[in-house]
Enzyme design. Structure first.
Site, PDB file in Angstrom:
ATOM      1  N   GLY A  29      -9.120   5.719   1.517  1.00  0.00           N
ATOM      2  CA  GLY A  29      -9.829   6.537   2.510  1.00  0.00           C
ATOM      3  C   GLY A  29     -11.304   6.189   2.574  1.00  0.00           C
ATOM      4  CG  ASP A  31      -1.980   1.005   1.222  1.00  0.00           C
ATOM      5  OD1 ASP A  31      -2.397   1.466   2.303  1.00  0.00           O
ATOM      6  OD2 ASP A  31      -2.419   1.379   0.116  1.00  0.00           O
TER       7      ASP A  31
HETATM    8  O1  LIG Z   1      -6.820   4.106   2.035  1.00  0.00           O
HETATM    9  C1  LIG Z   1      -6.368   3.667   3.098  1.00  0.00           C
HETATM   10  C2  LIG Z   1      -7.223   3.534   4.355  1.00  0.00           C
HETATM   11  O2  LIG Z   1      -8.190   4.541   4.429  1.00  0.00           O
HETATM   12  P1  LIG Z   1      -9.031   4.718   5.797  1.00  0.00           P
HETATM   13  O3  LIG Z   1      -8.196   5.575   6.719  1.00  0.00           O
HETATM   14  O4  LIG Z   1     -10.309   5.391   5.388  1.00  0.00           O
HETATM   15  O5  LIG Z   1      -9.268   3.366   6.386  1.00  0.00           O
HETATM   16  N1  LIG Z   1      -5.067   3.232   3.176  1.00  0.00           N
HETATM   17  O6  LIG Z   1      -4.304   3.248   2.062  1.00  0.00           O
HETATM   18  C3  LIG Z   1      -4.475   2.760   4.460  1.00  0.00           C
HETATM   19  C4  LIG Z   1      -3.301   3.650   4.840  1.00  0.00           C
HETATM   20  C5  LIG Z   1      -3.773   5.018   5.272  1.00  0.00           C
HETATM   21  C6  LIG Z   1      -3.952   5.129   6.779  1.00  0.00           C
HETATM   22  O7  LIG Z   1      -5.284   4.948   7.152  1.00  0.00           O
HETATM   23 NA    NA Z   2      -3.195   0.474  -2.379  1.00  0.00          NA
HETATM   24 ZN   LIG Z   3      -4.622   4.974   0.989  1.00  0.00          ZN
END
Ligand SMILES: O=C(COP(=O)(O)O)N(O)CCCCO
Ligand code: NA
Ligand SMILES: [Zn+2]
Length: 308
Positions: free
Chosen positions: A211, A81
């Site tokens: 997000g 990620d």
């Molecule tokens: O898109 C997301 C997660 O989004 P969300 O914060 O809404 O769970 N991520 O890529 C996870 C890393 C970001 C920290 O949360």
């Molecule tokens: Na990703």
């Molecule tokens: Zn993210």
């Protein structure tokens, strides 16, 4: 088995549902997610951020995910990620990841394309798929002017050119979501017109929502009741996610909701059992809270139950 997201995105696109991409950084979180996947017979994307690799050390996460594959028999994607350089993407490809994200969204258009193409060329040579990002998720809620929001969100024409010139397998777009527990100051809103335009100009191409946690008030209240302080936390309403899943979004990223579920249940347990100090006594309920949360997501939001 450990798989790329190619096949599962193709089925998700046609079926109008999305695959959950859950961030992992320890054993209990992985176990909670995998138990949910087993009960729902759902495909899984277990995603690891750079921070998670630092926290747990890469080999622990790799072995835990291998254990998850062996234990569950589910189709599981091991995904990086928000990779922020060619080097970390290459390291993960070489380390057995089946999917990597290169997030060049903070760079100008041409630089994002060049960086993404470099990662795509390497990853594809090893049979690994690539996710990129165009548009900025920054907390544009502060940006009151329409033009500022417009500048941050993904431009449909740019998205078409980006996909054509990079050969990327999926694209994270900005239509109003943002990371963390404080996504909207006012009413939650996503730019579905923009999503409609992007997906109609990129038919059969998998889109990704970052997000996308919903920040259930139930967990916010439990956290705040037992010593937490997260007032005003707000996420993406679940019906908006269901709608996005029918409009070309094939991967929905969830991290914050896992954190809230686990933290709420651990705070509650410790408050109600002040004499207990065996970590299994509070990590177990934390794991169970994650399992139940993920089952709910798969069944009622993503629609990926029964699709393994
Ligand atoms: O898109 C997301 C997660 O989004 P969300 O914060 O809404 O769970 N991520 O890529 C996870 C890393 C970001 C920290 O949360
Ligand atoms: Na990703
Ligand atoms: Zn993210």
């Amino acid at each position: 088995p450990l798989v790329t997201s190619k096949e599962m995105f193709k089925k998700a696109y046609k079926g109008g549902y999305a695959i959950g991409a859950f961030n992992v950084n320890n054993m209990e979180i992985i176990q909670g997610i995998v138990e949910a996947g087993k009960e729902e017979n759902a495909p899984l994307i277990l995603q690891v951020s750079a921070g998670a690799r630092k926290y747990a050390q890469p080999v622990y996460l790799k072995k835990l995910v291998e254990a998850a594959v062996e234990y569950s028999g589910l189709p599981i994607v091991l995904h990086l990620d928000h990779g922020d350089s060619f080097e970390i993407c290459k390291a993960c490809v070489d380390d057995g990841f089946t999917s990597v994200m290169i997030d060049g969204s903070k760079y100008p258009f041409e630089e994002n394309i060049a960086l993404t193409k470099k990662v795509v060329d390497y990853a594809h040579s090893k049979g690994v798929v690539v996710e990129a990002e165009l548009g900025r998720l920054s907390g544009i809620e502060d940006a009151v002017s329409v033009s500022e929001r417009d500048a941050a969100f993904t431009d449909p024409d740019e998205a078409v050119e980006f996909v054509e010139r990079t050969g990327v397998d999926s694209l994270a777009i900005a239509i109003g979501t943002s990371h963390g527990a404080y996504k909207f100051k006012g009413e939650p809103r996503l730019d579905f017109e923009r999503l409609e335009k992007i997906s109609s100009m990129l038919p059969n191409f998998p889109l990704v929502l970052h997000g996308a946690s919903s920040v259930p008030q139930e967990f916010v209240e439990i956290c705040n009741k037992y010593g937490g302080q997260i007032p005003g936390a707000k996420g993406v309403p679940e019906d908006m996610l269901r709608k996005a899943a029918e409009m070309g979004v094939c991967k929905i990223n969830i991290d914050t909701d896992l954190r809230l579920a686990m933290t709420a249940s651990i705070r509650k347990y410790l408050a109600e059992n002040p004499s207990h100090f065996d970590p299994r006594q509070y990590l177990g309920p934390g794991r169970e809270a994650i399992k139940q949360m993920v089952i709910h997501k798969m069944r009622d939001v993503l629609g990926c139950s029964g699709k393994a």
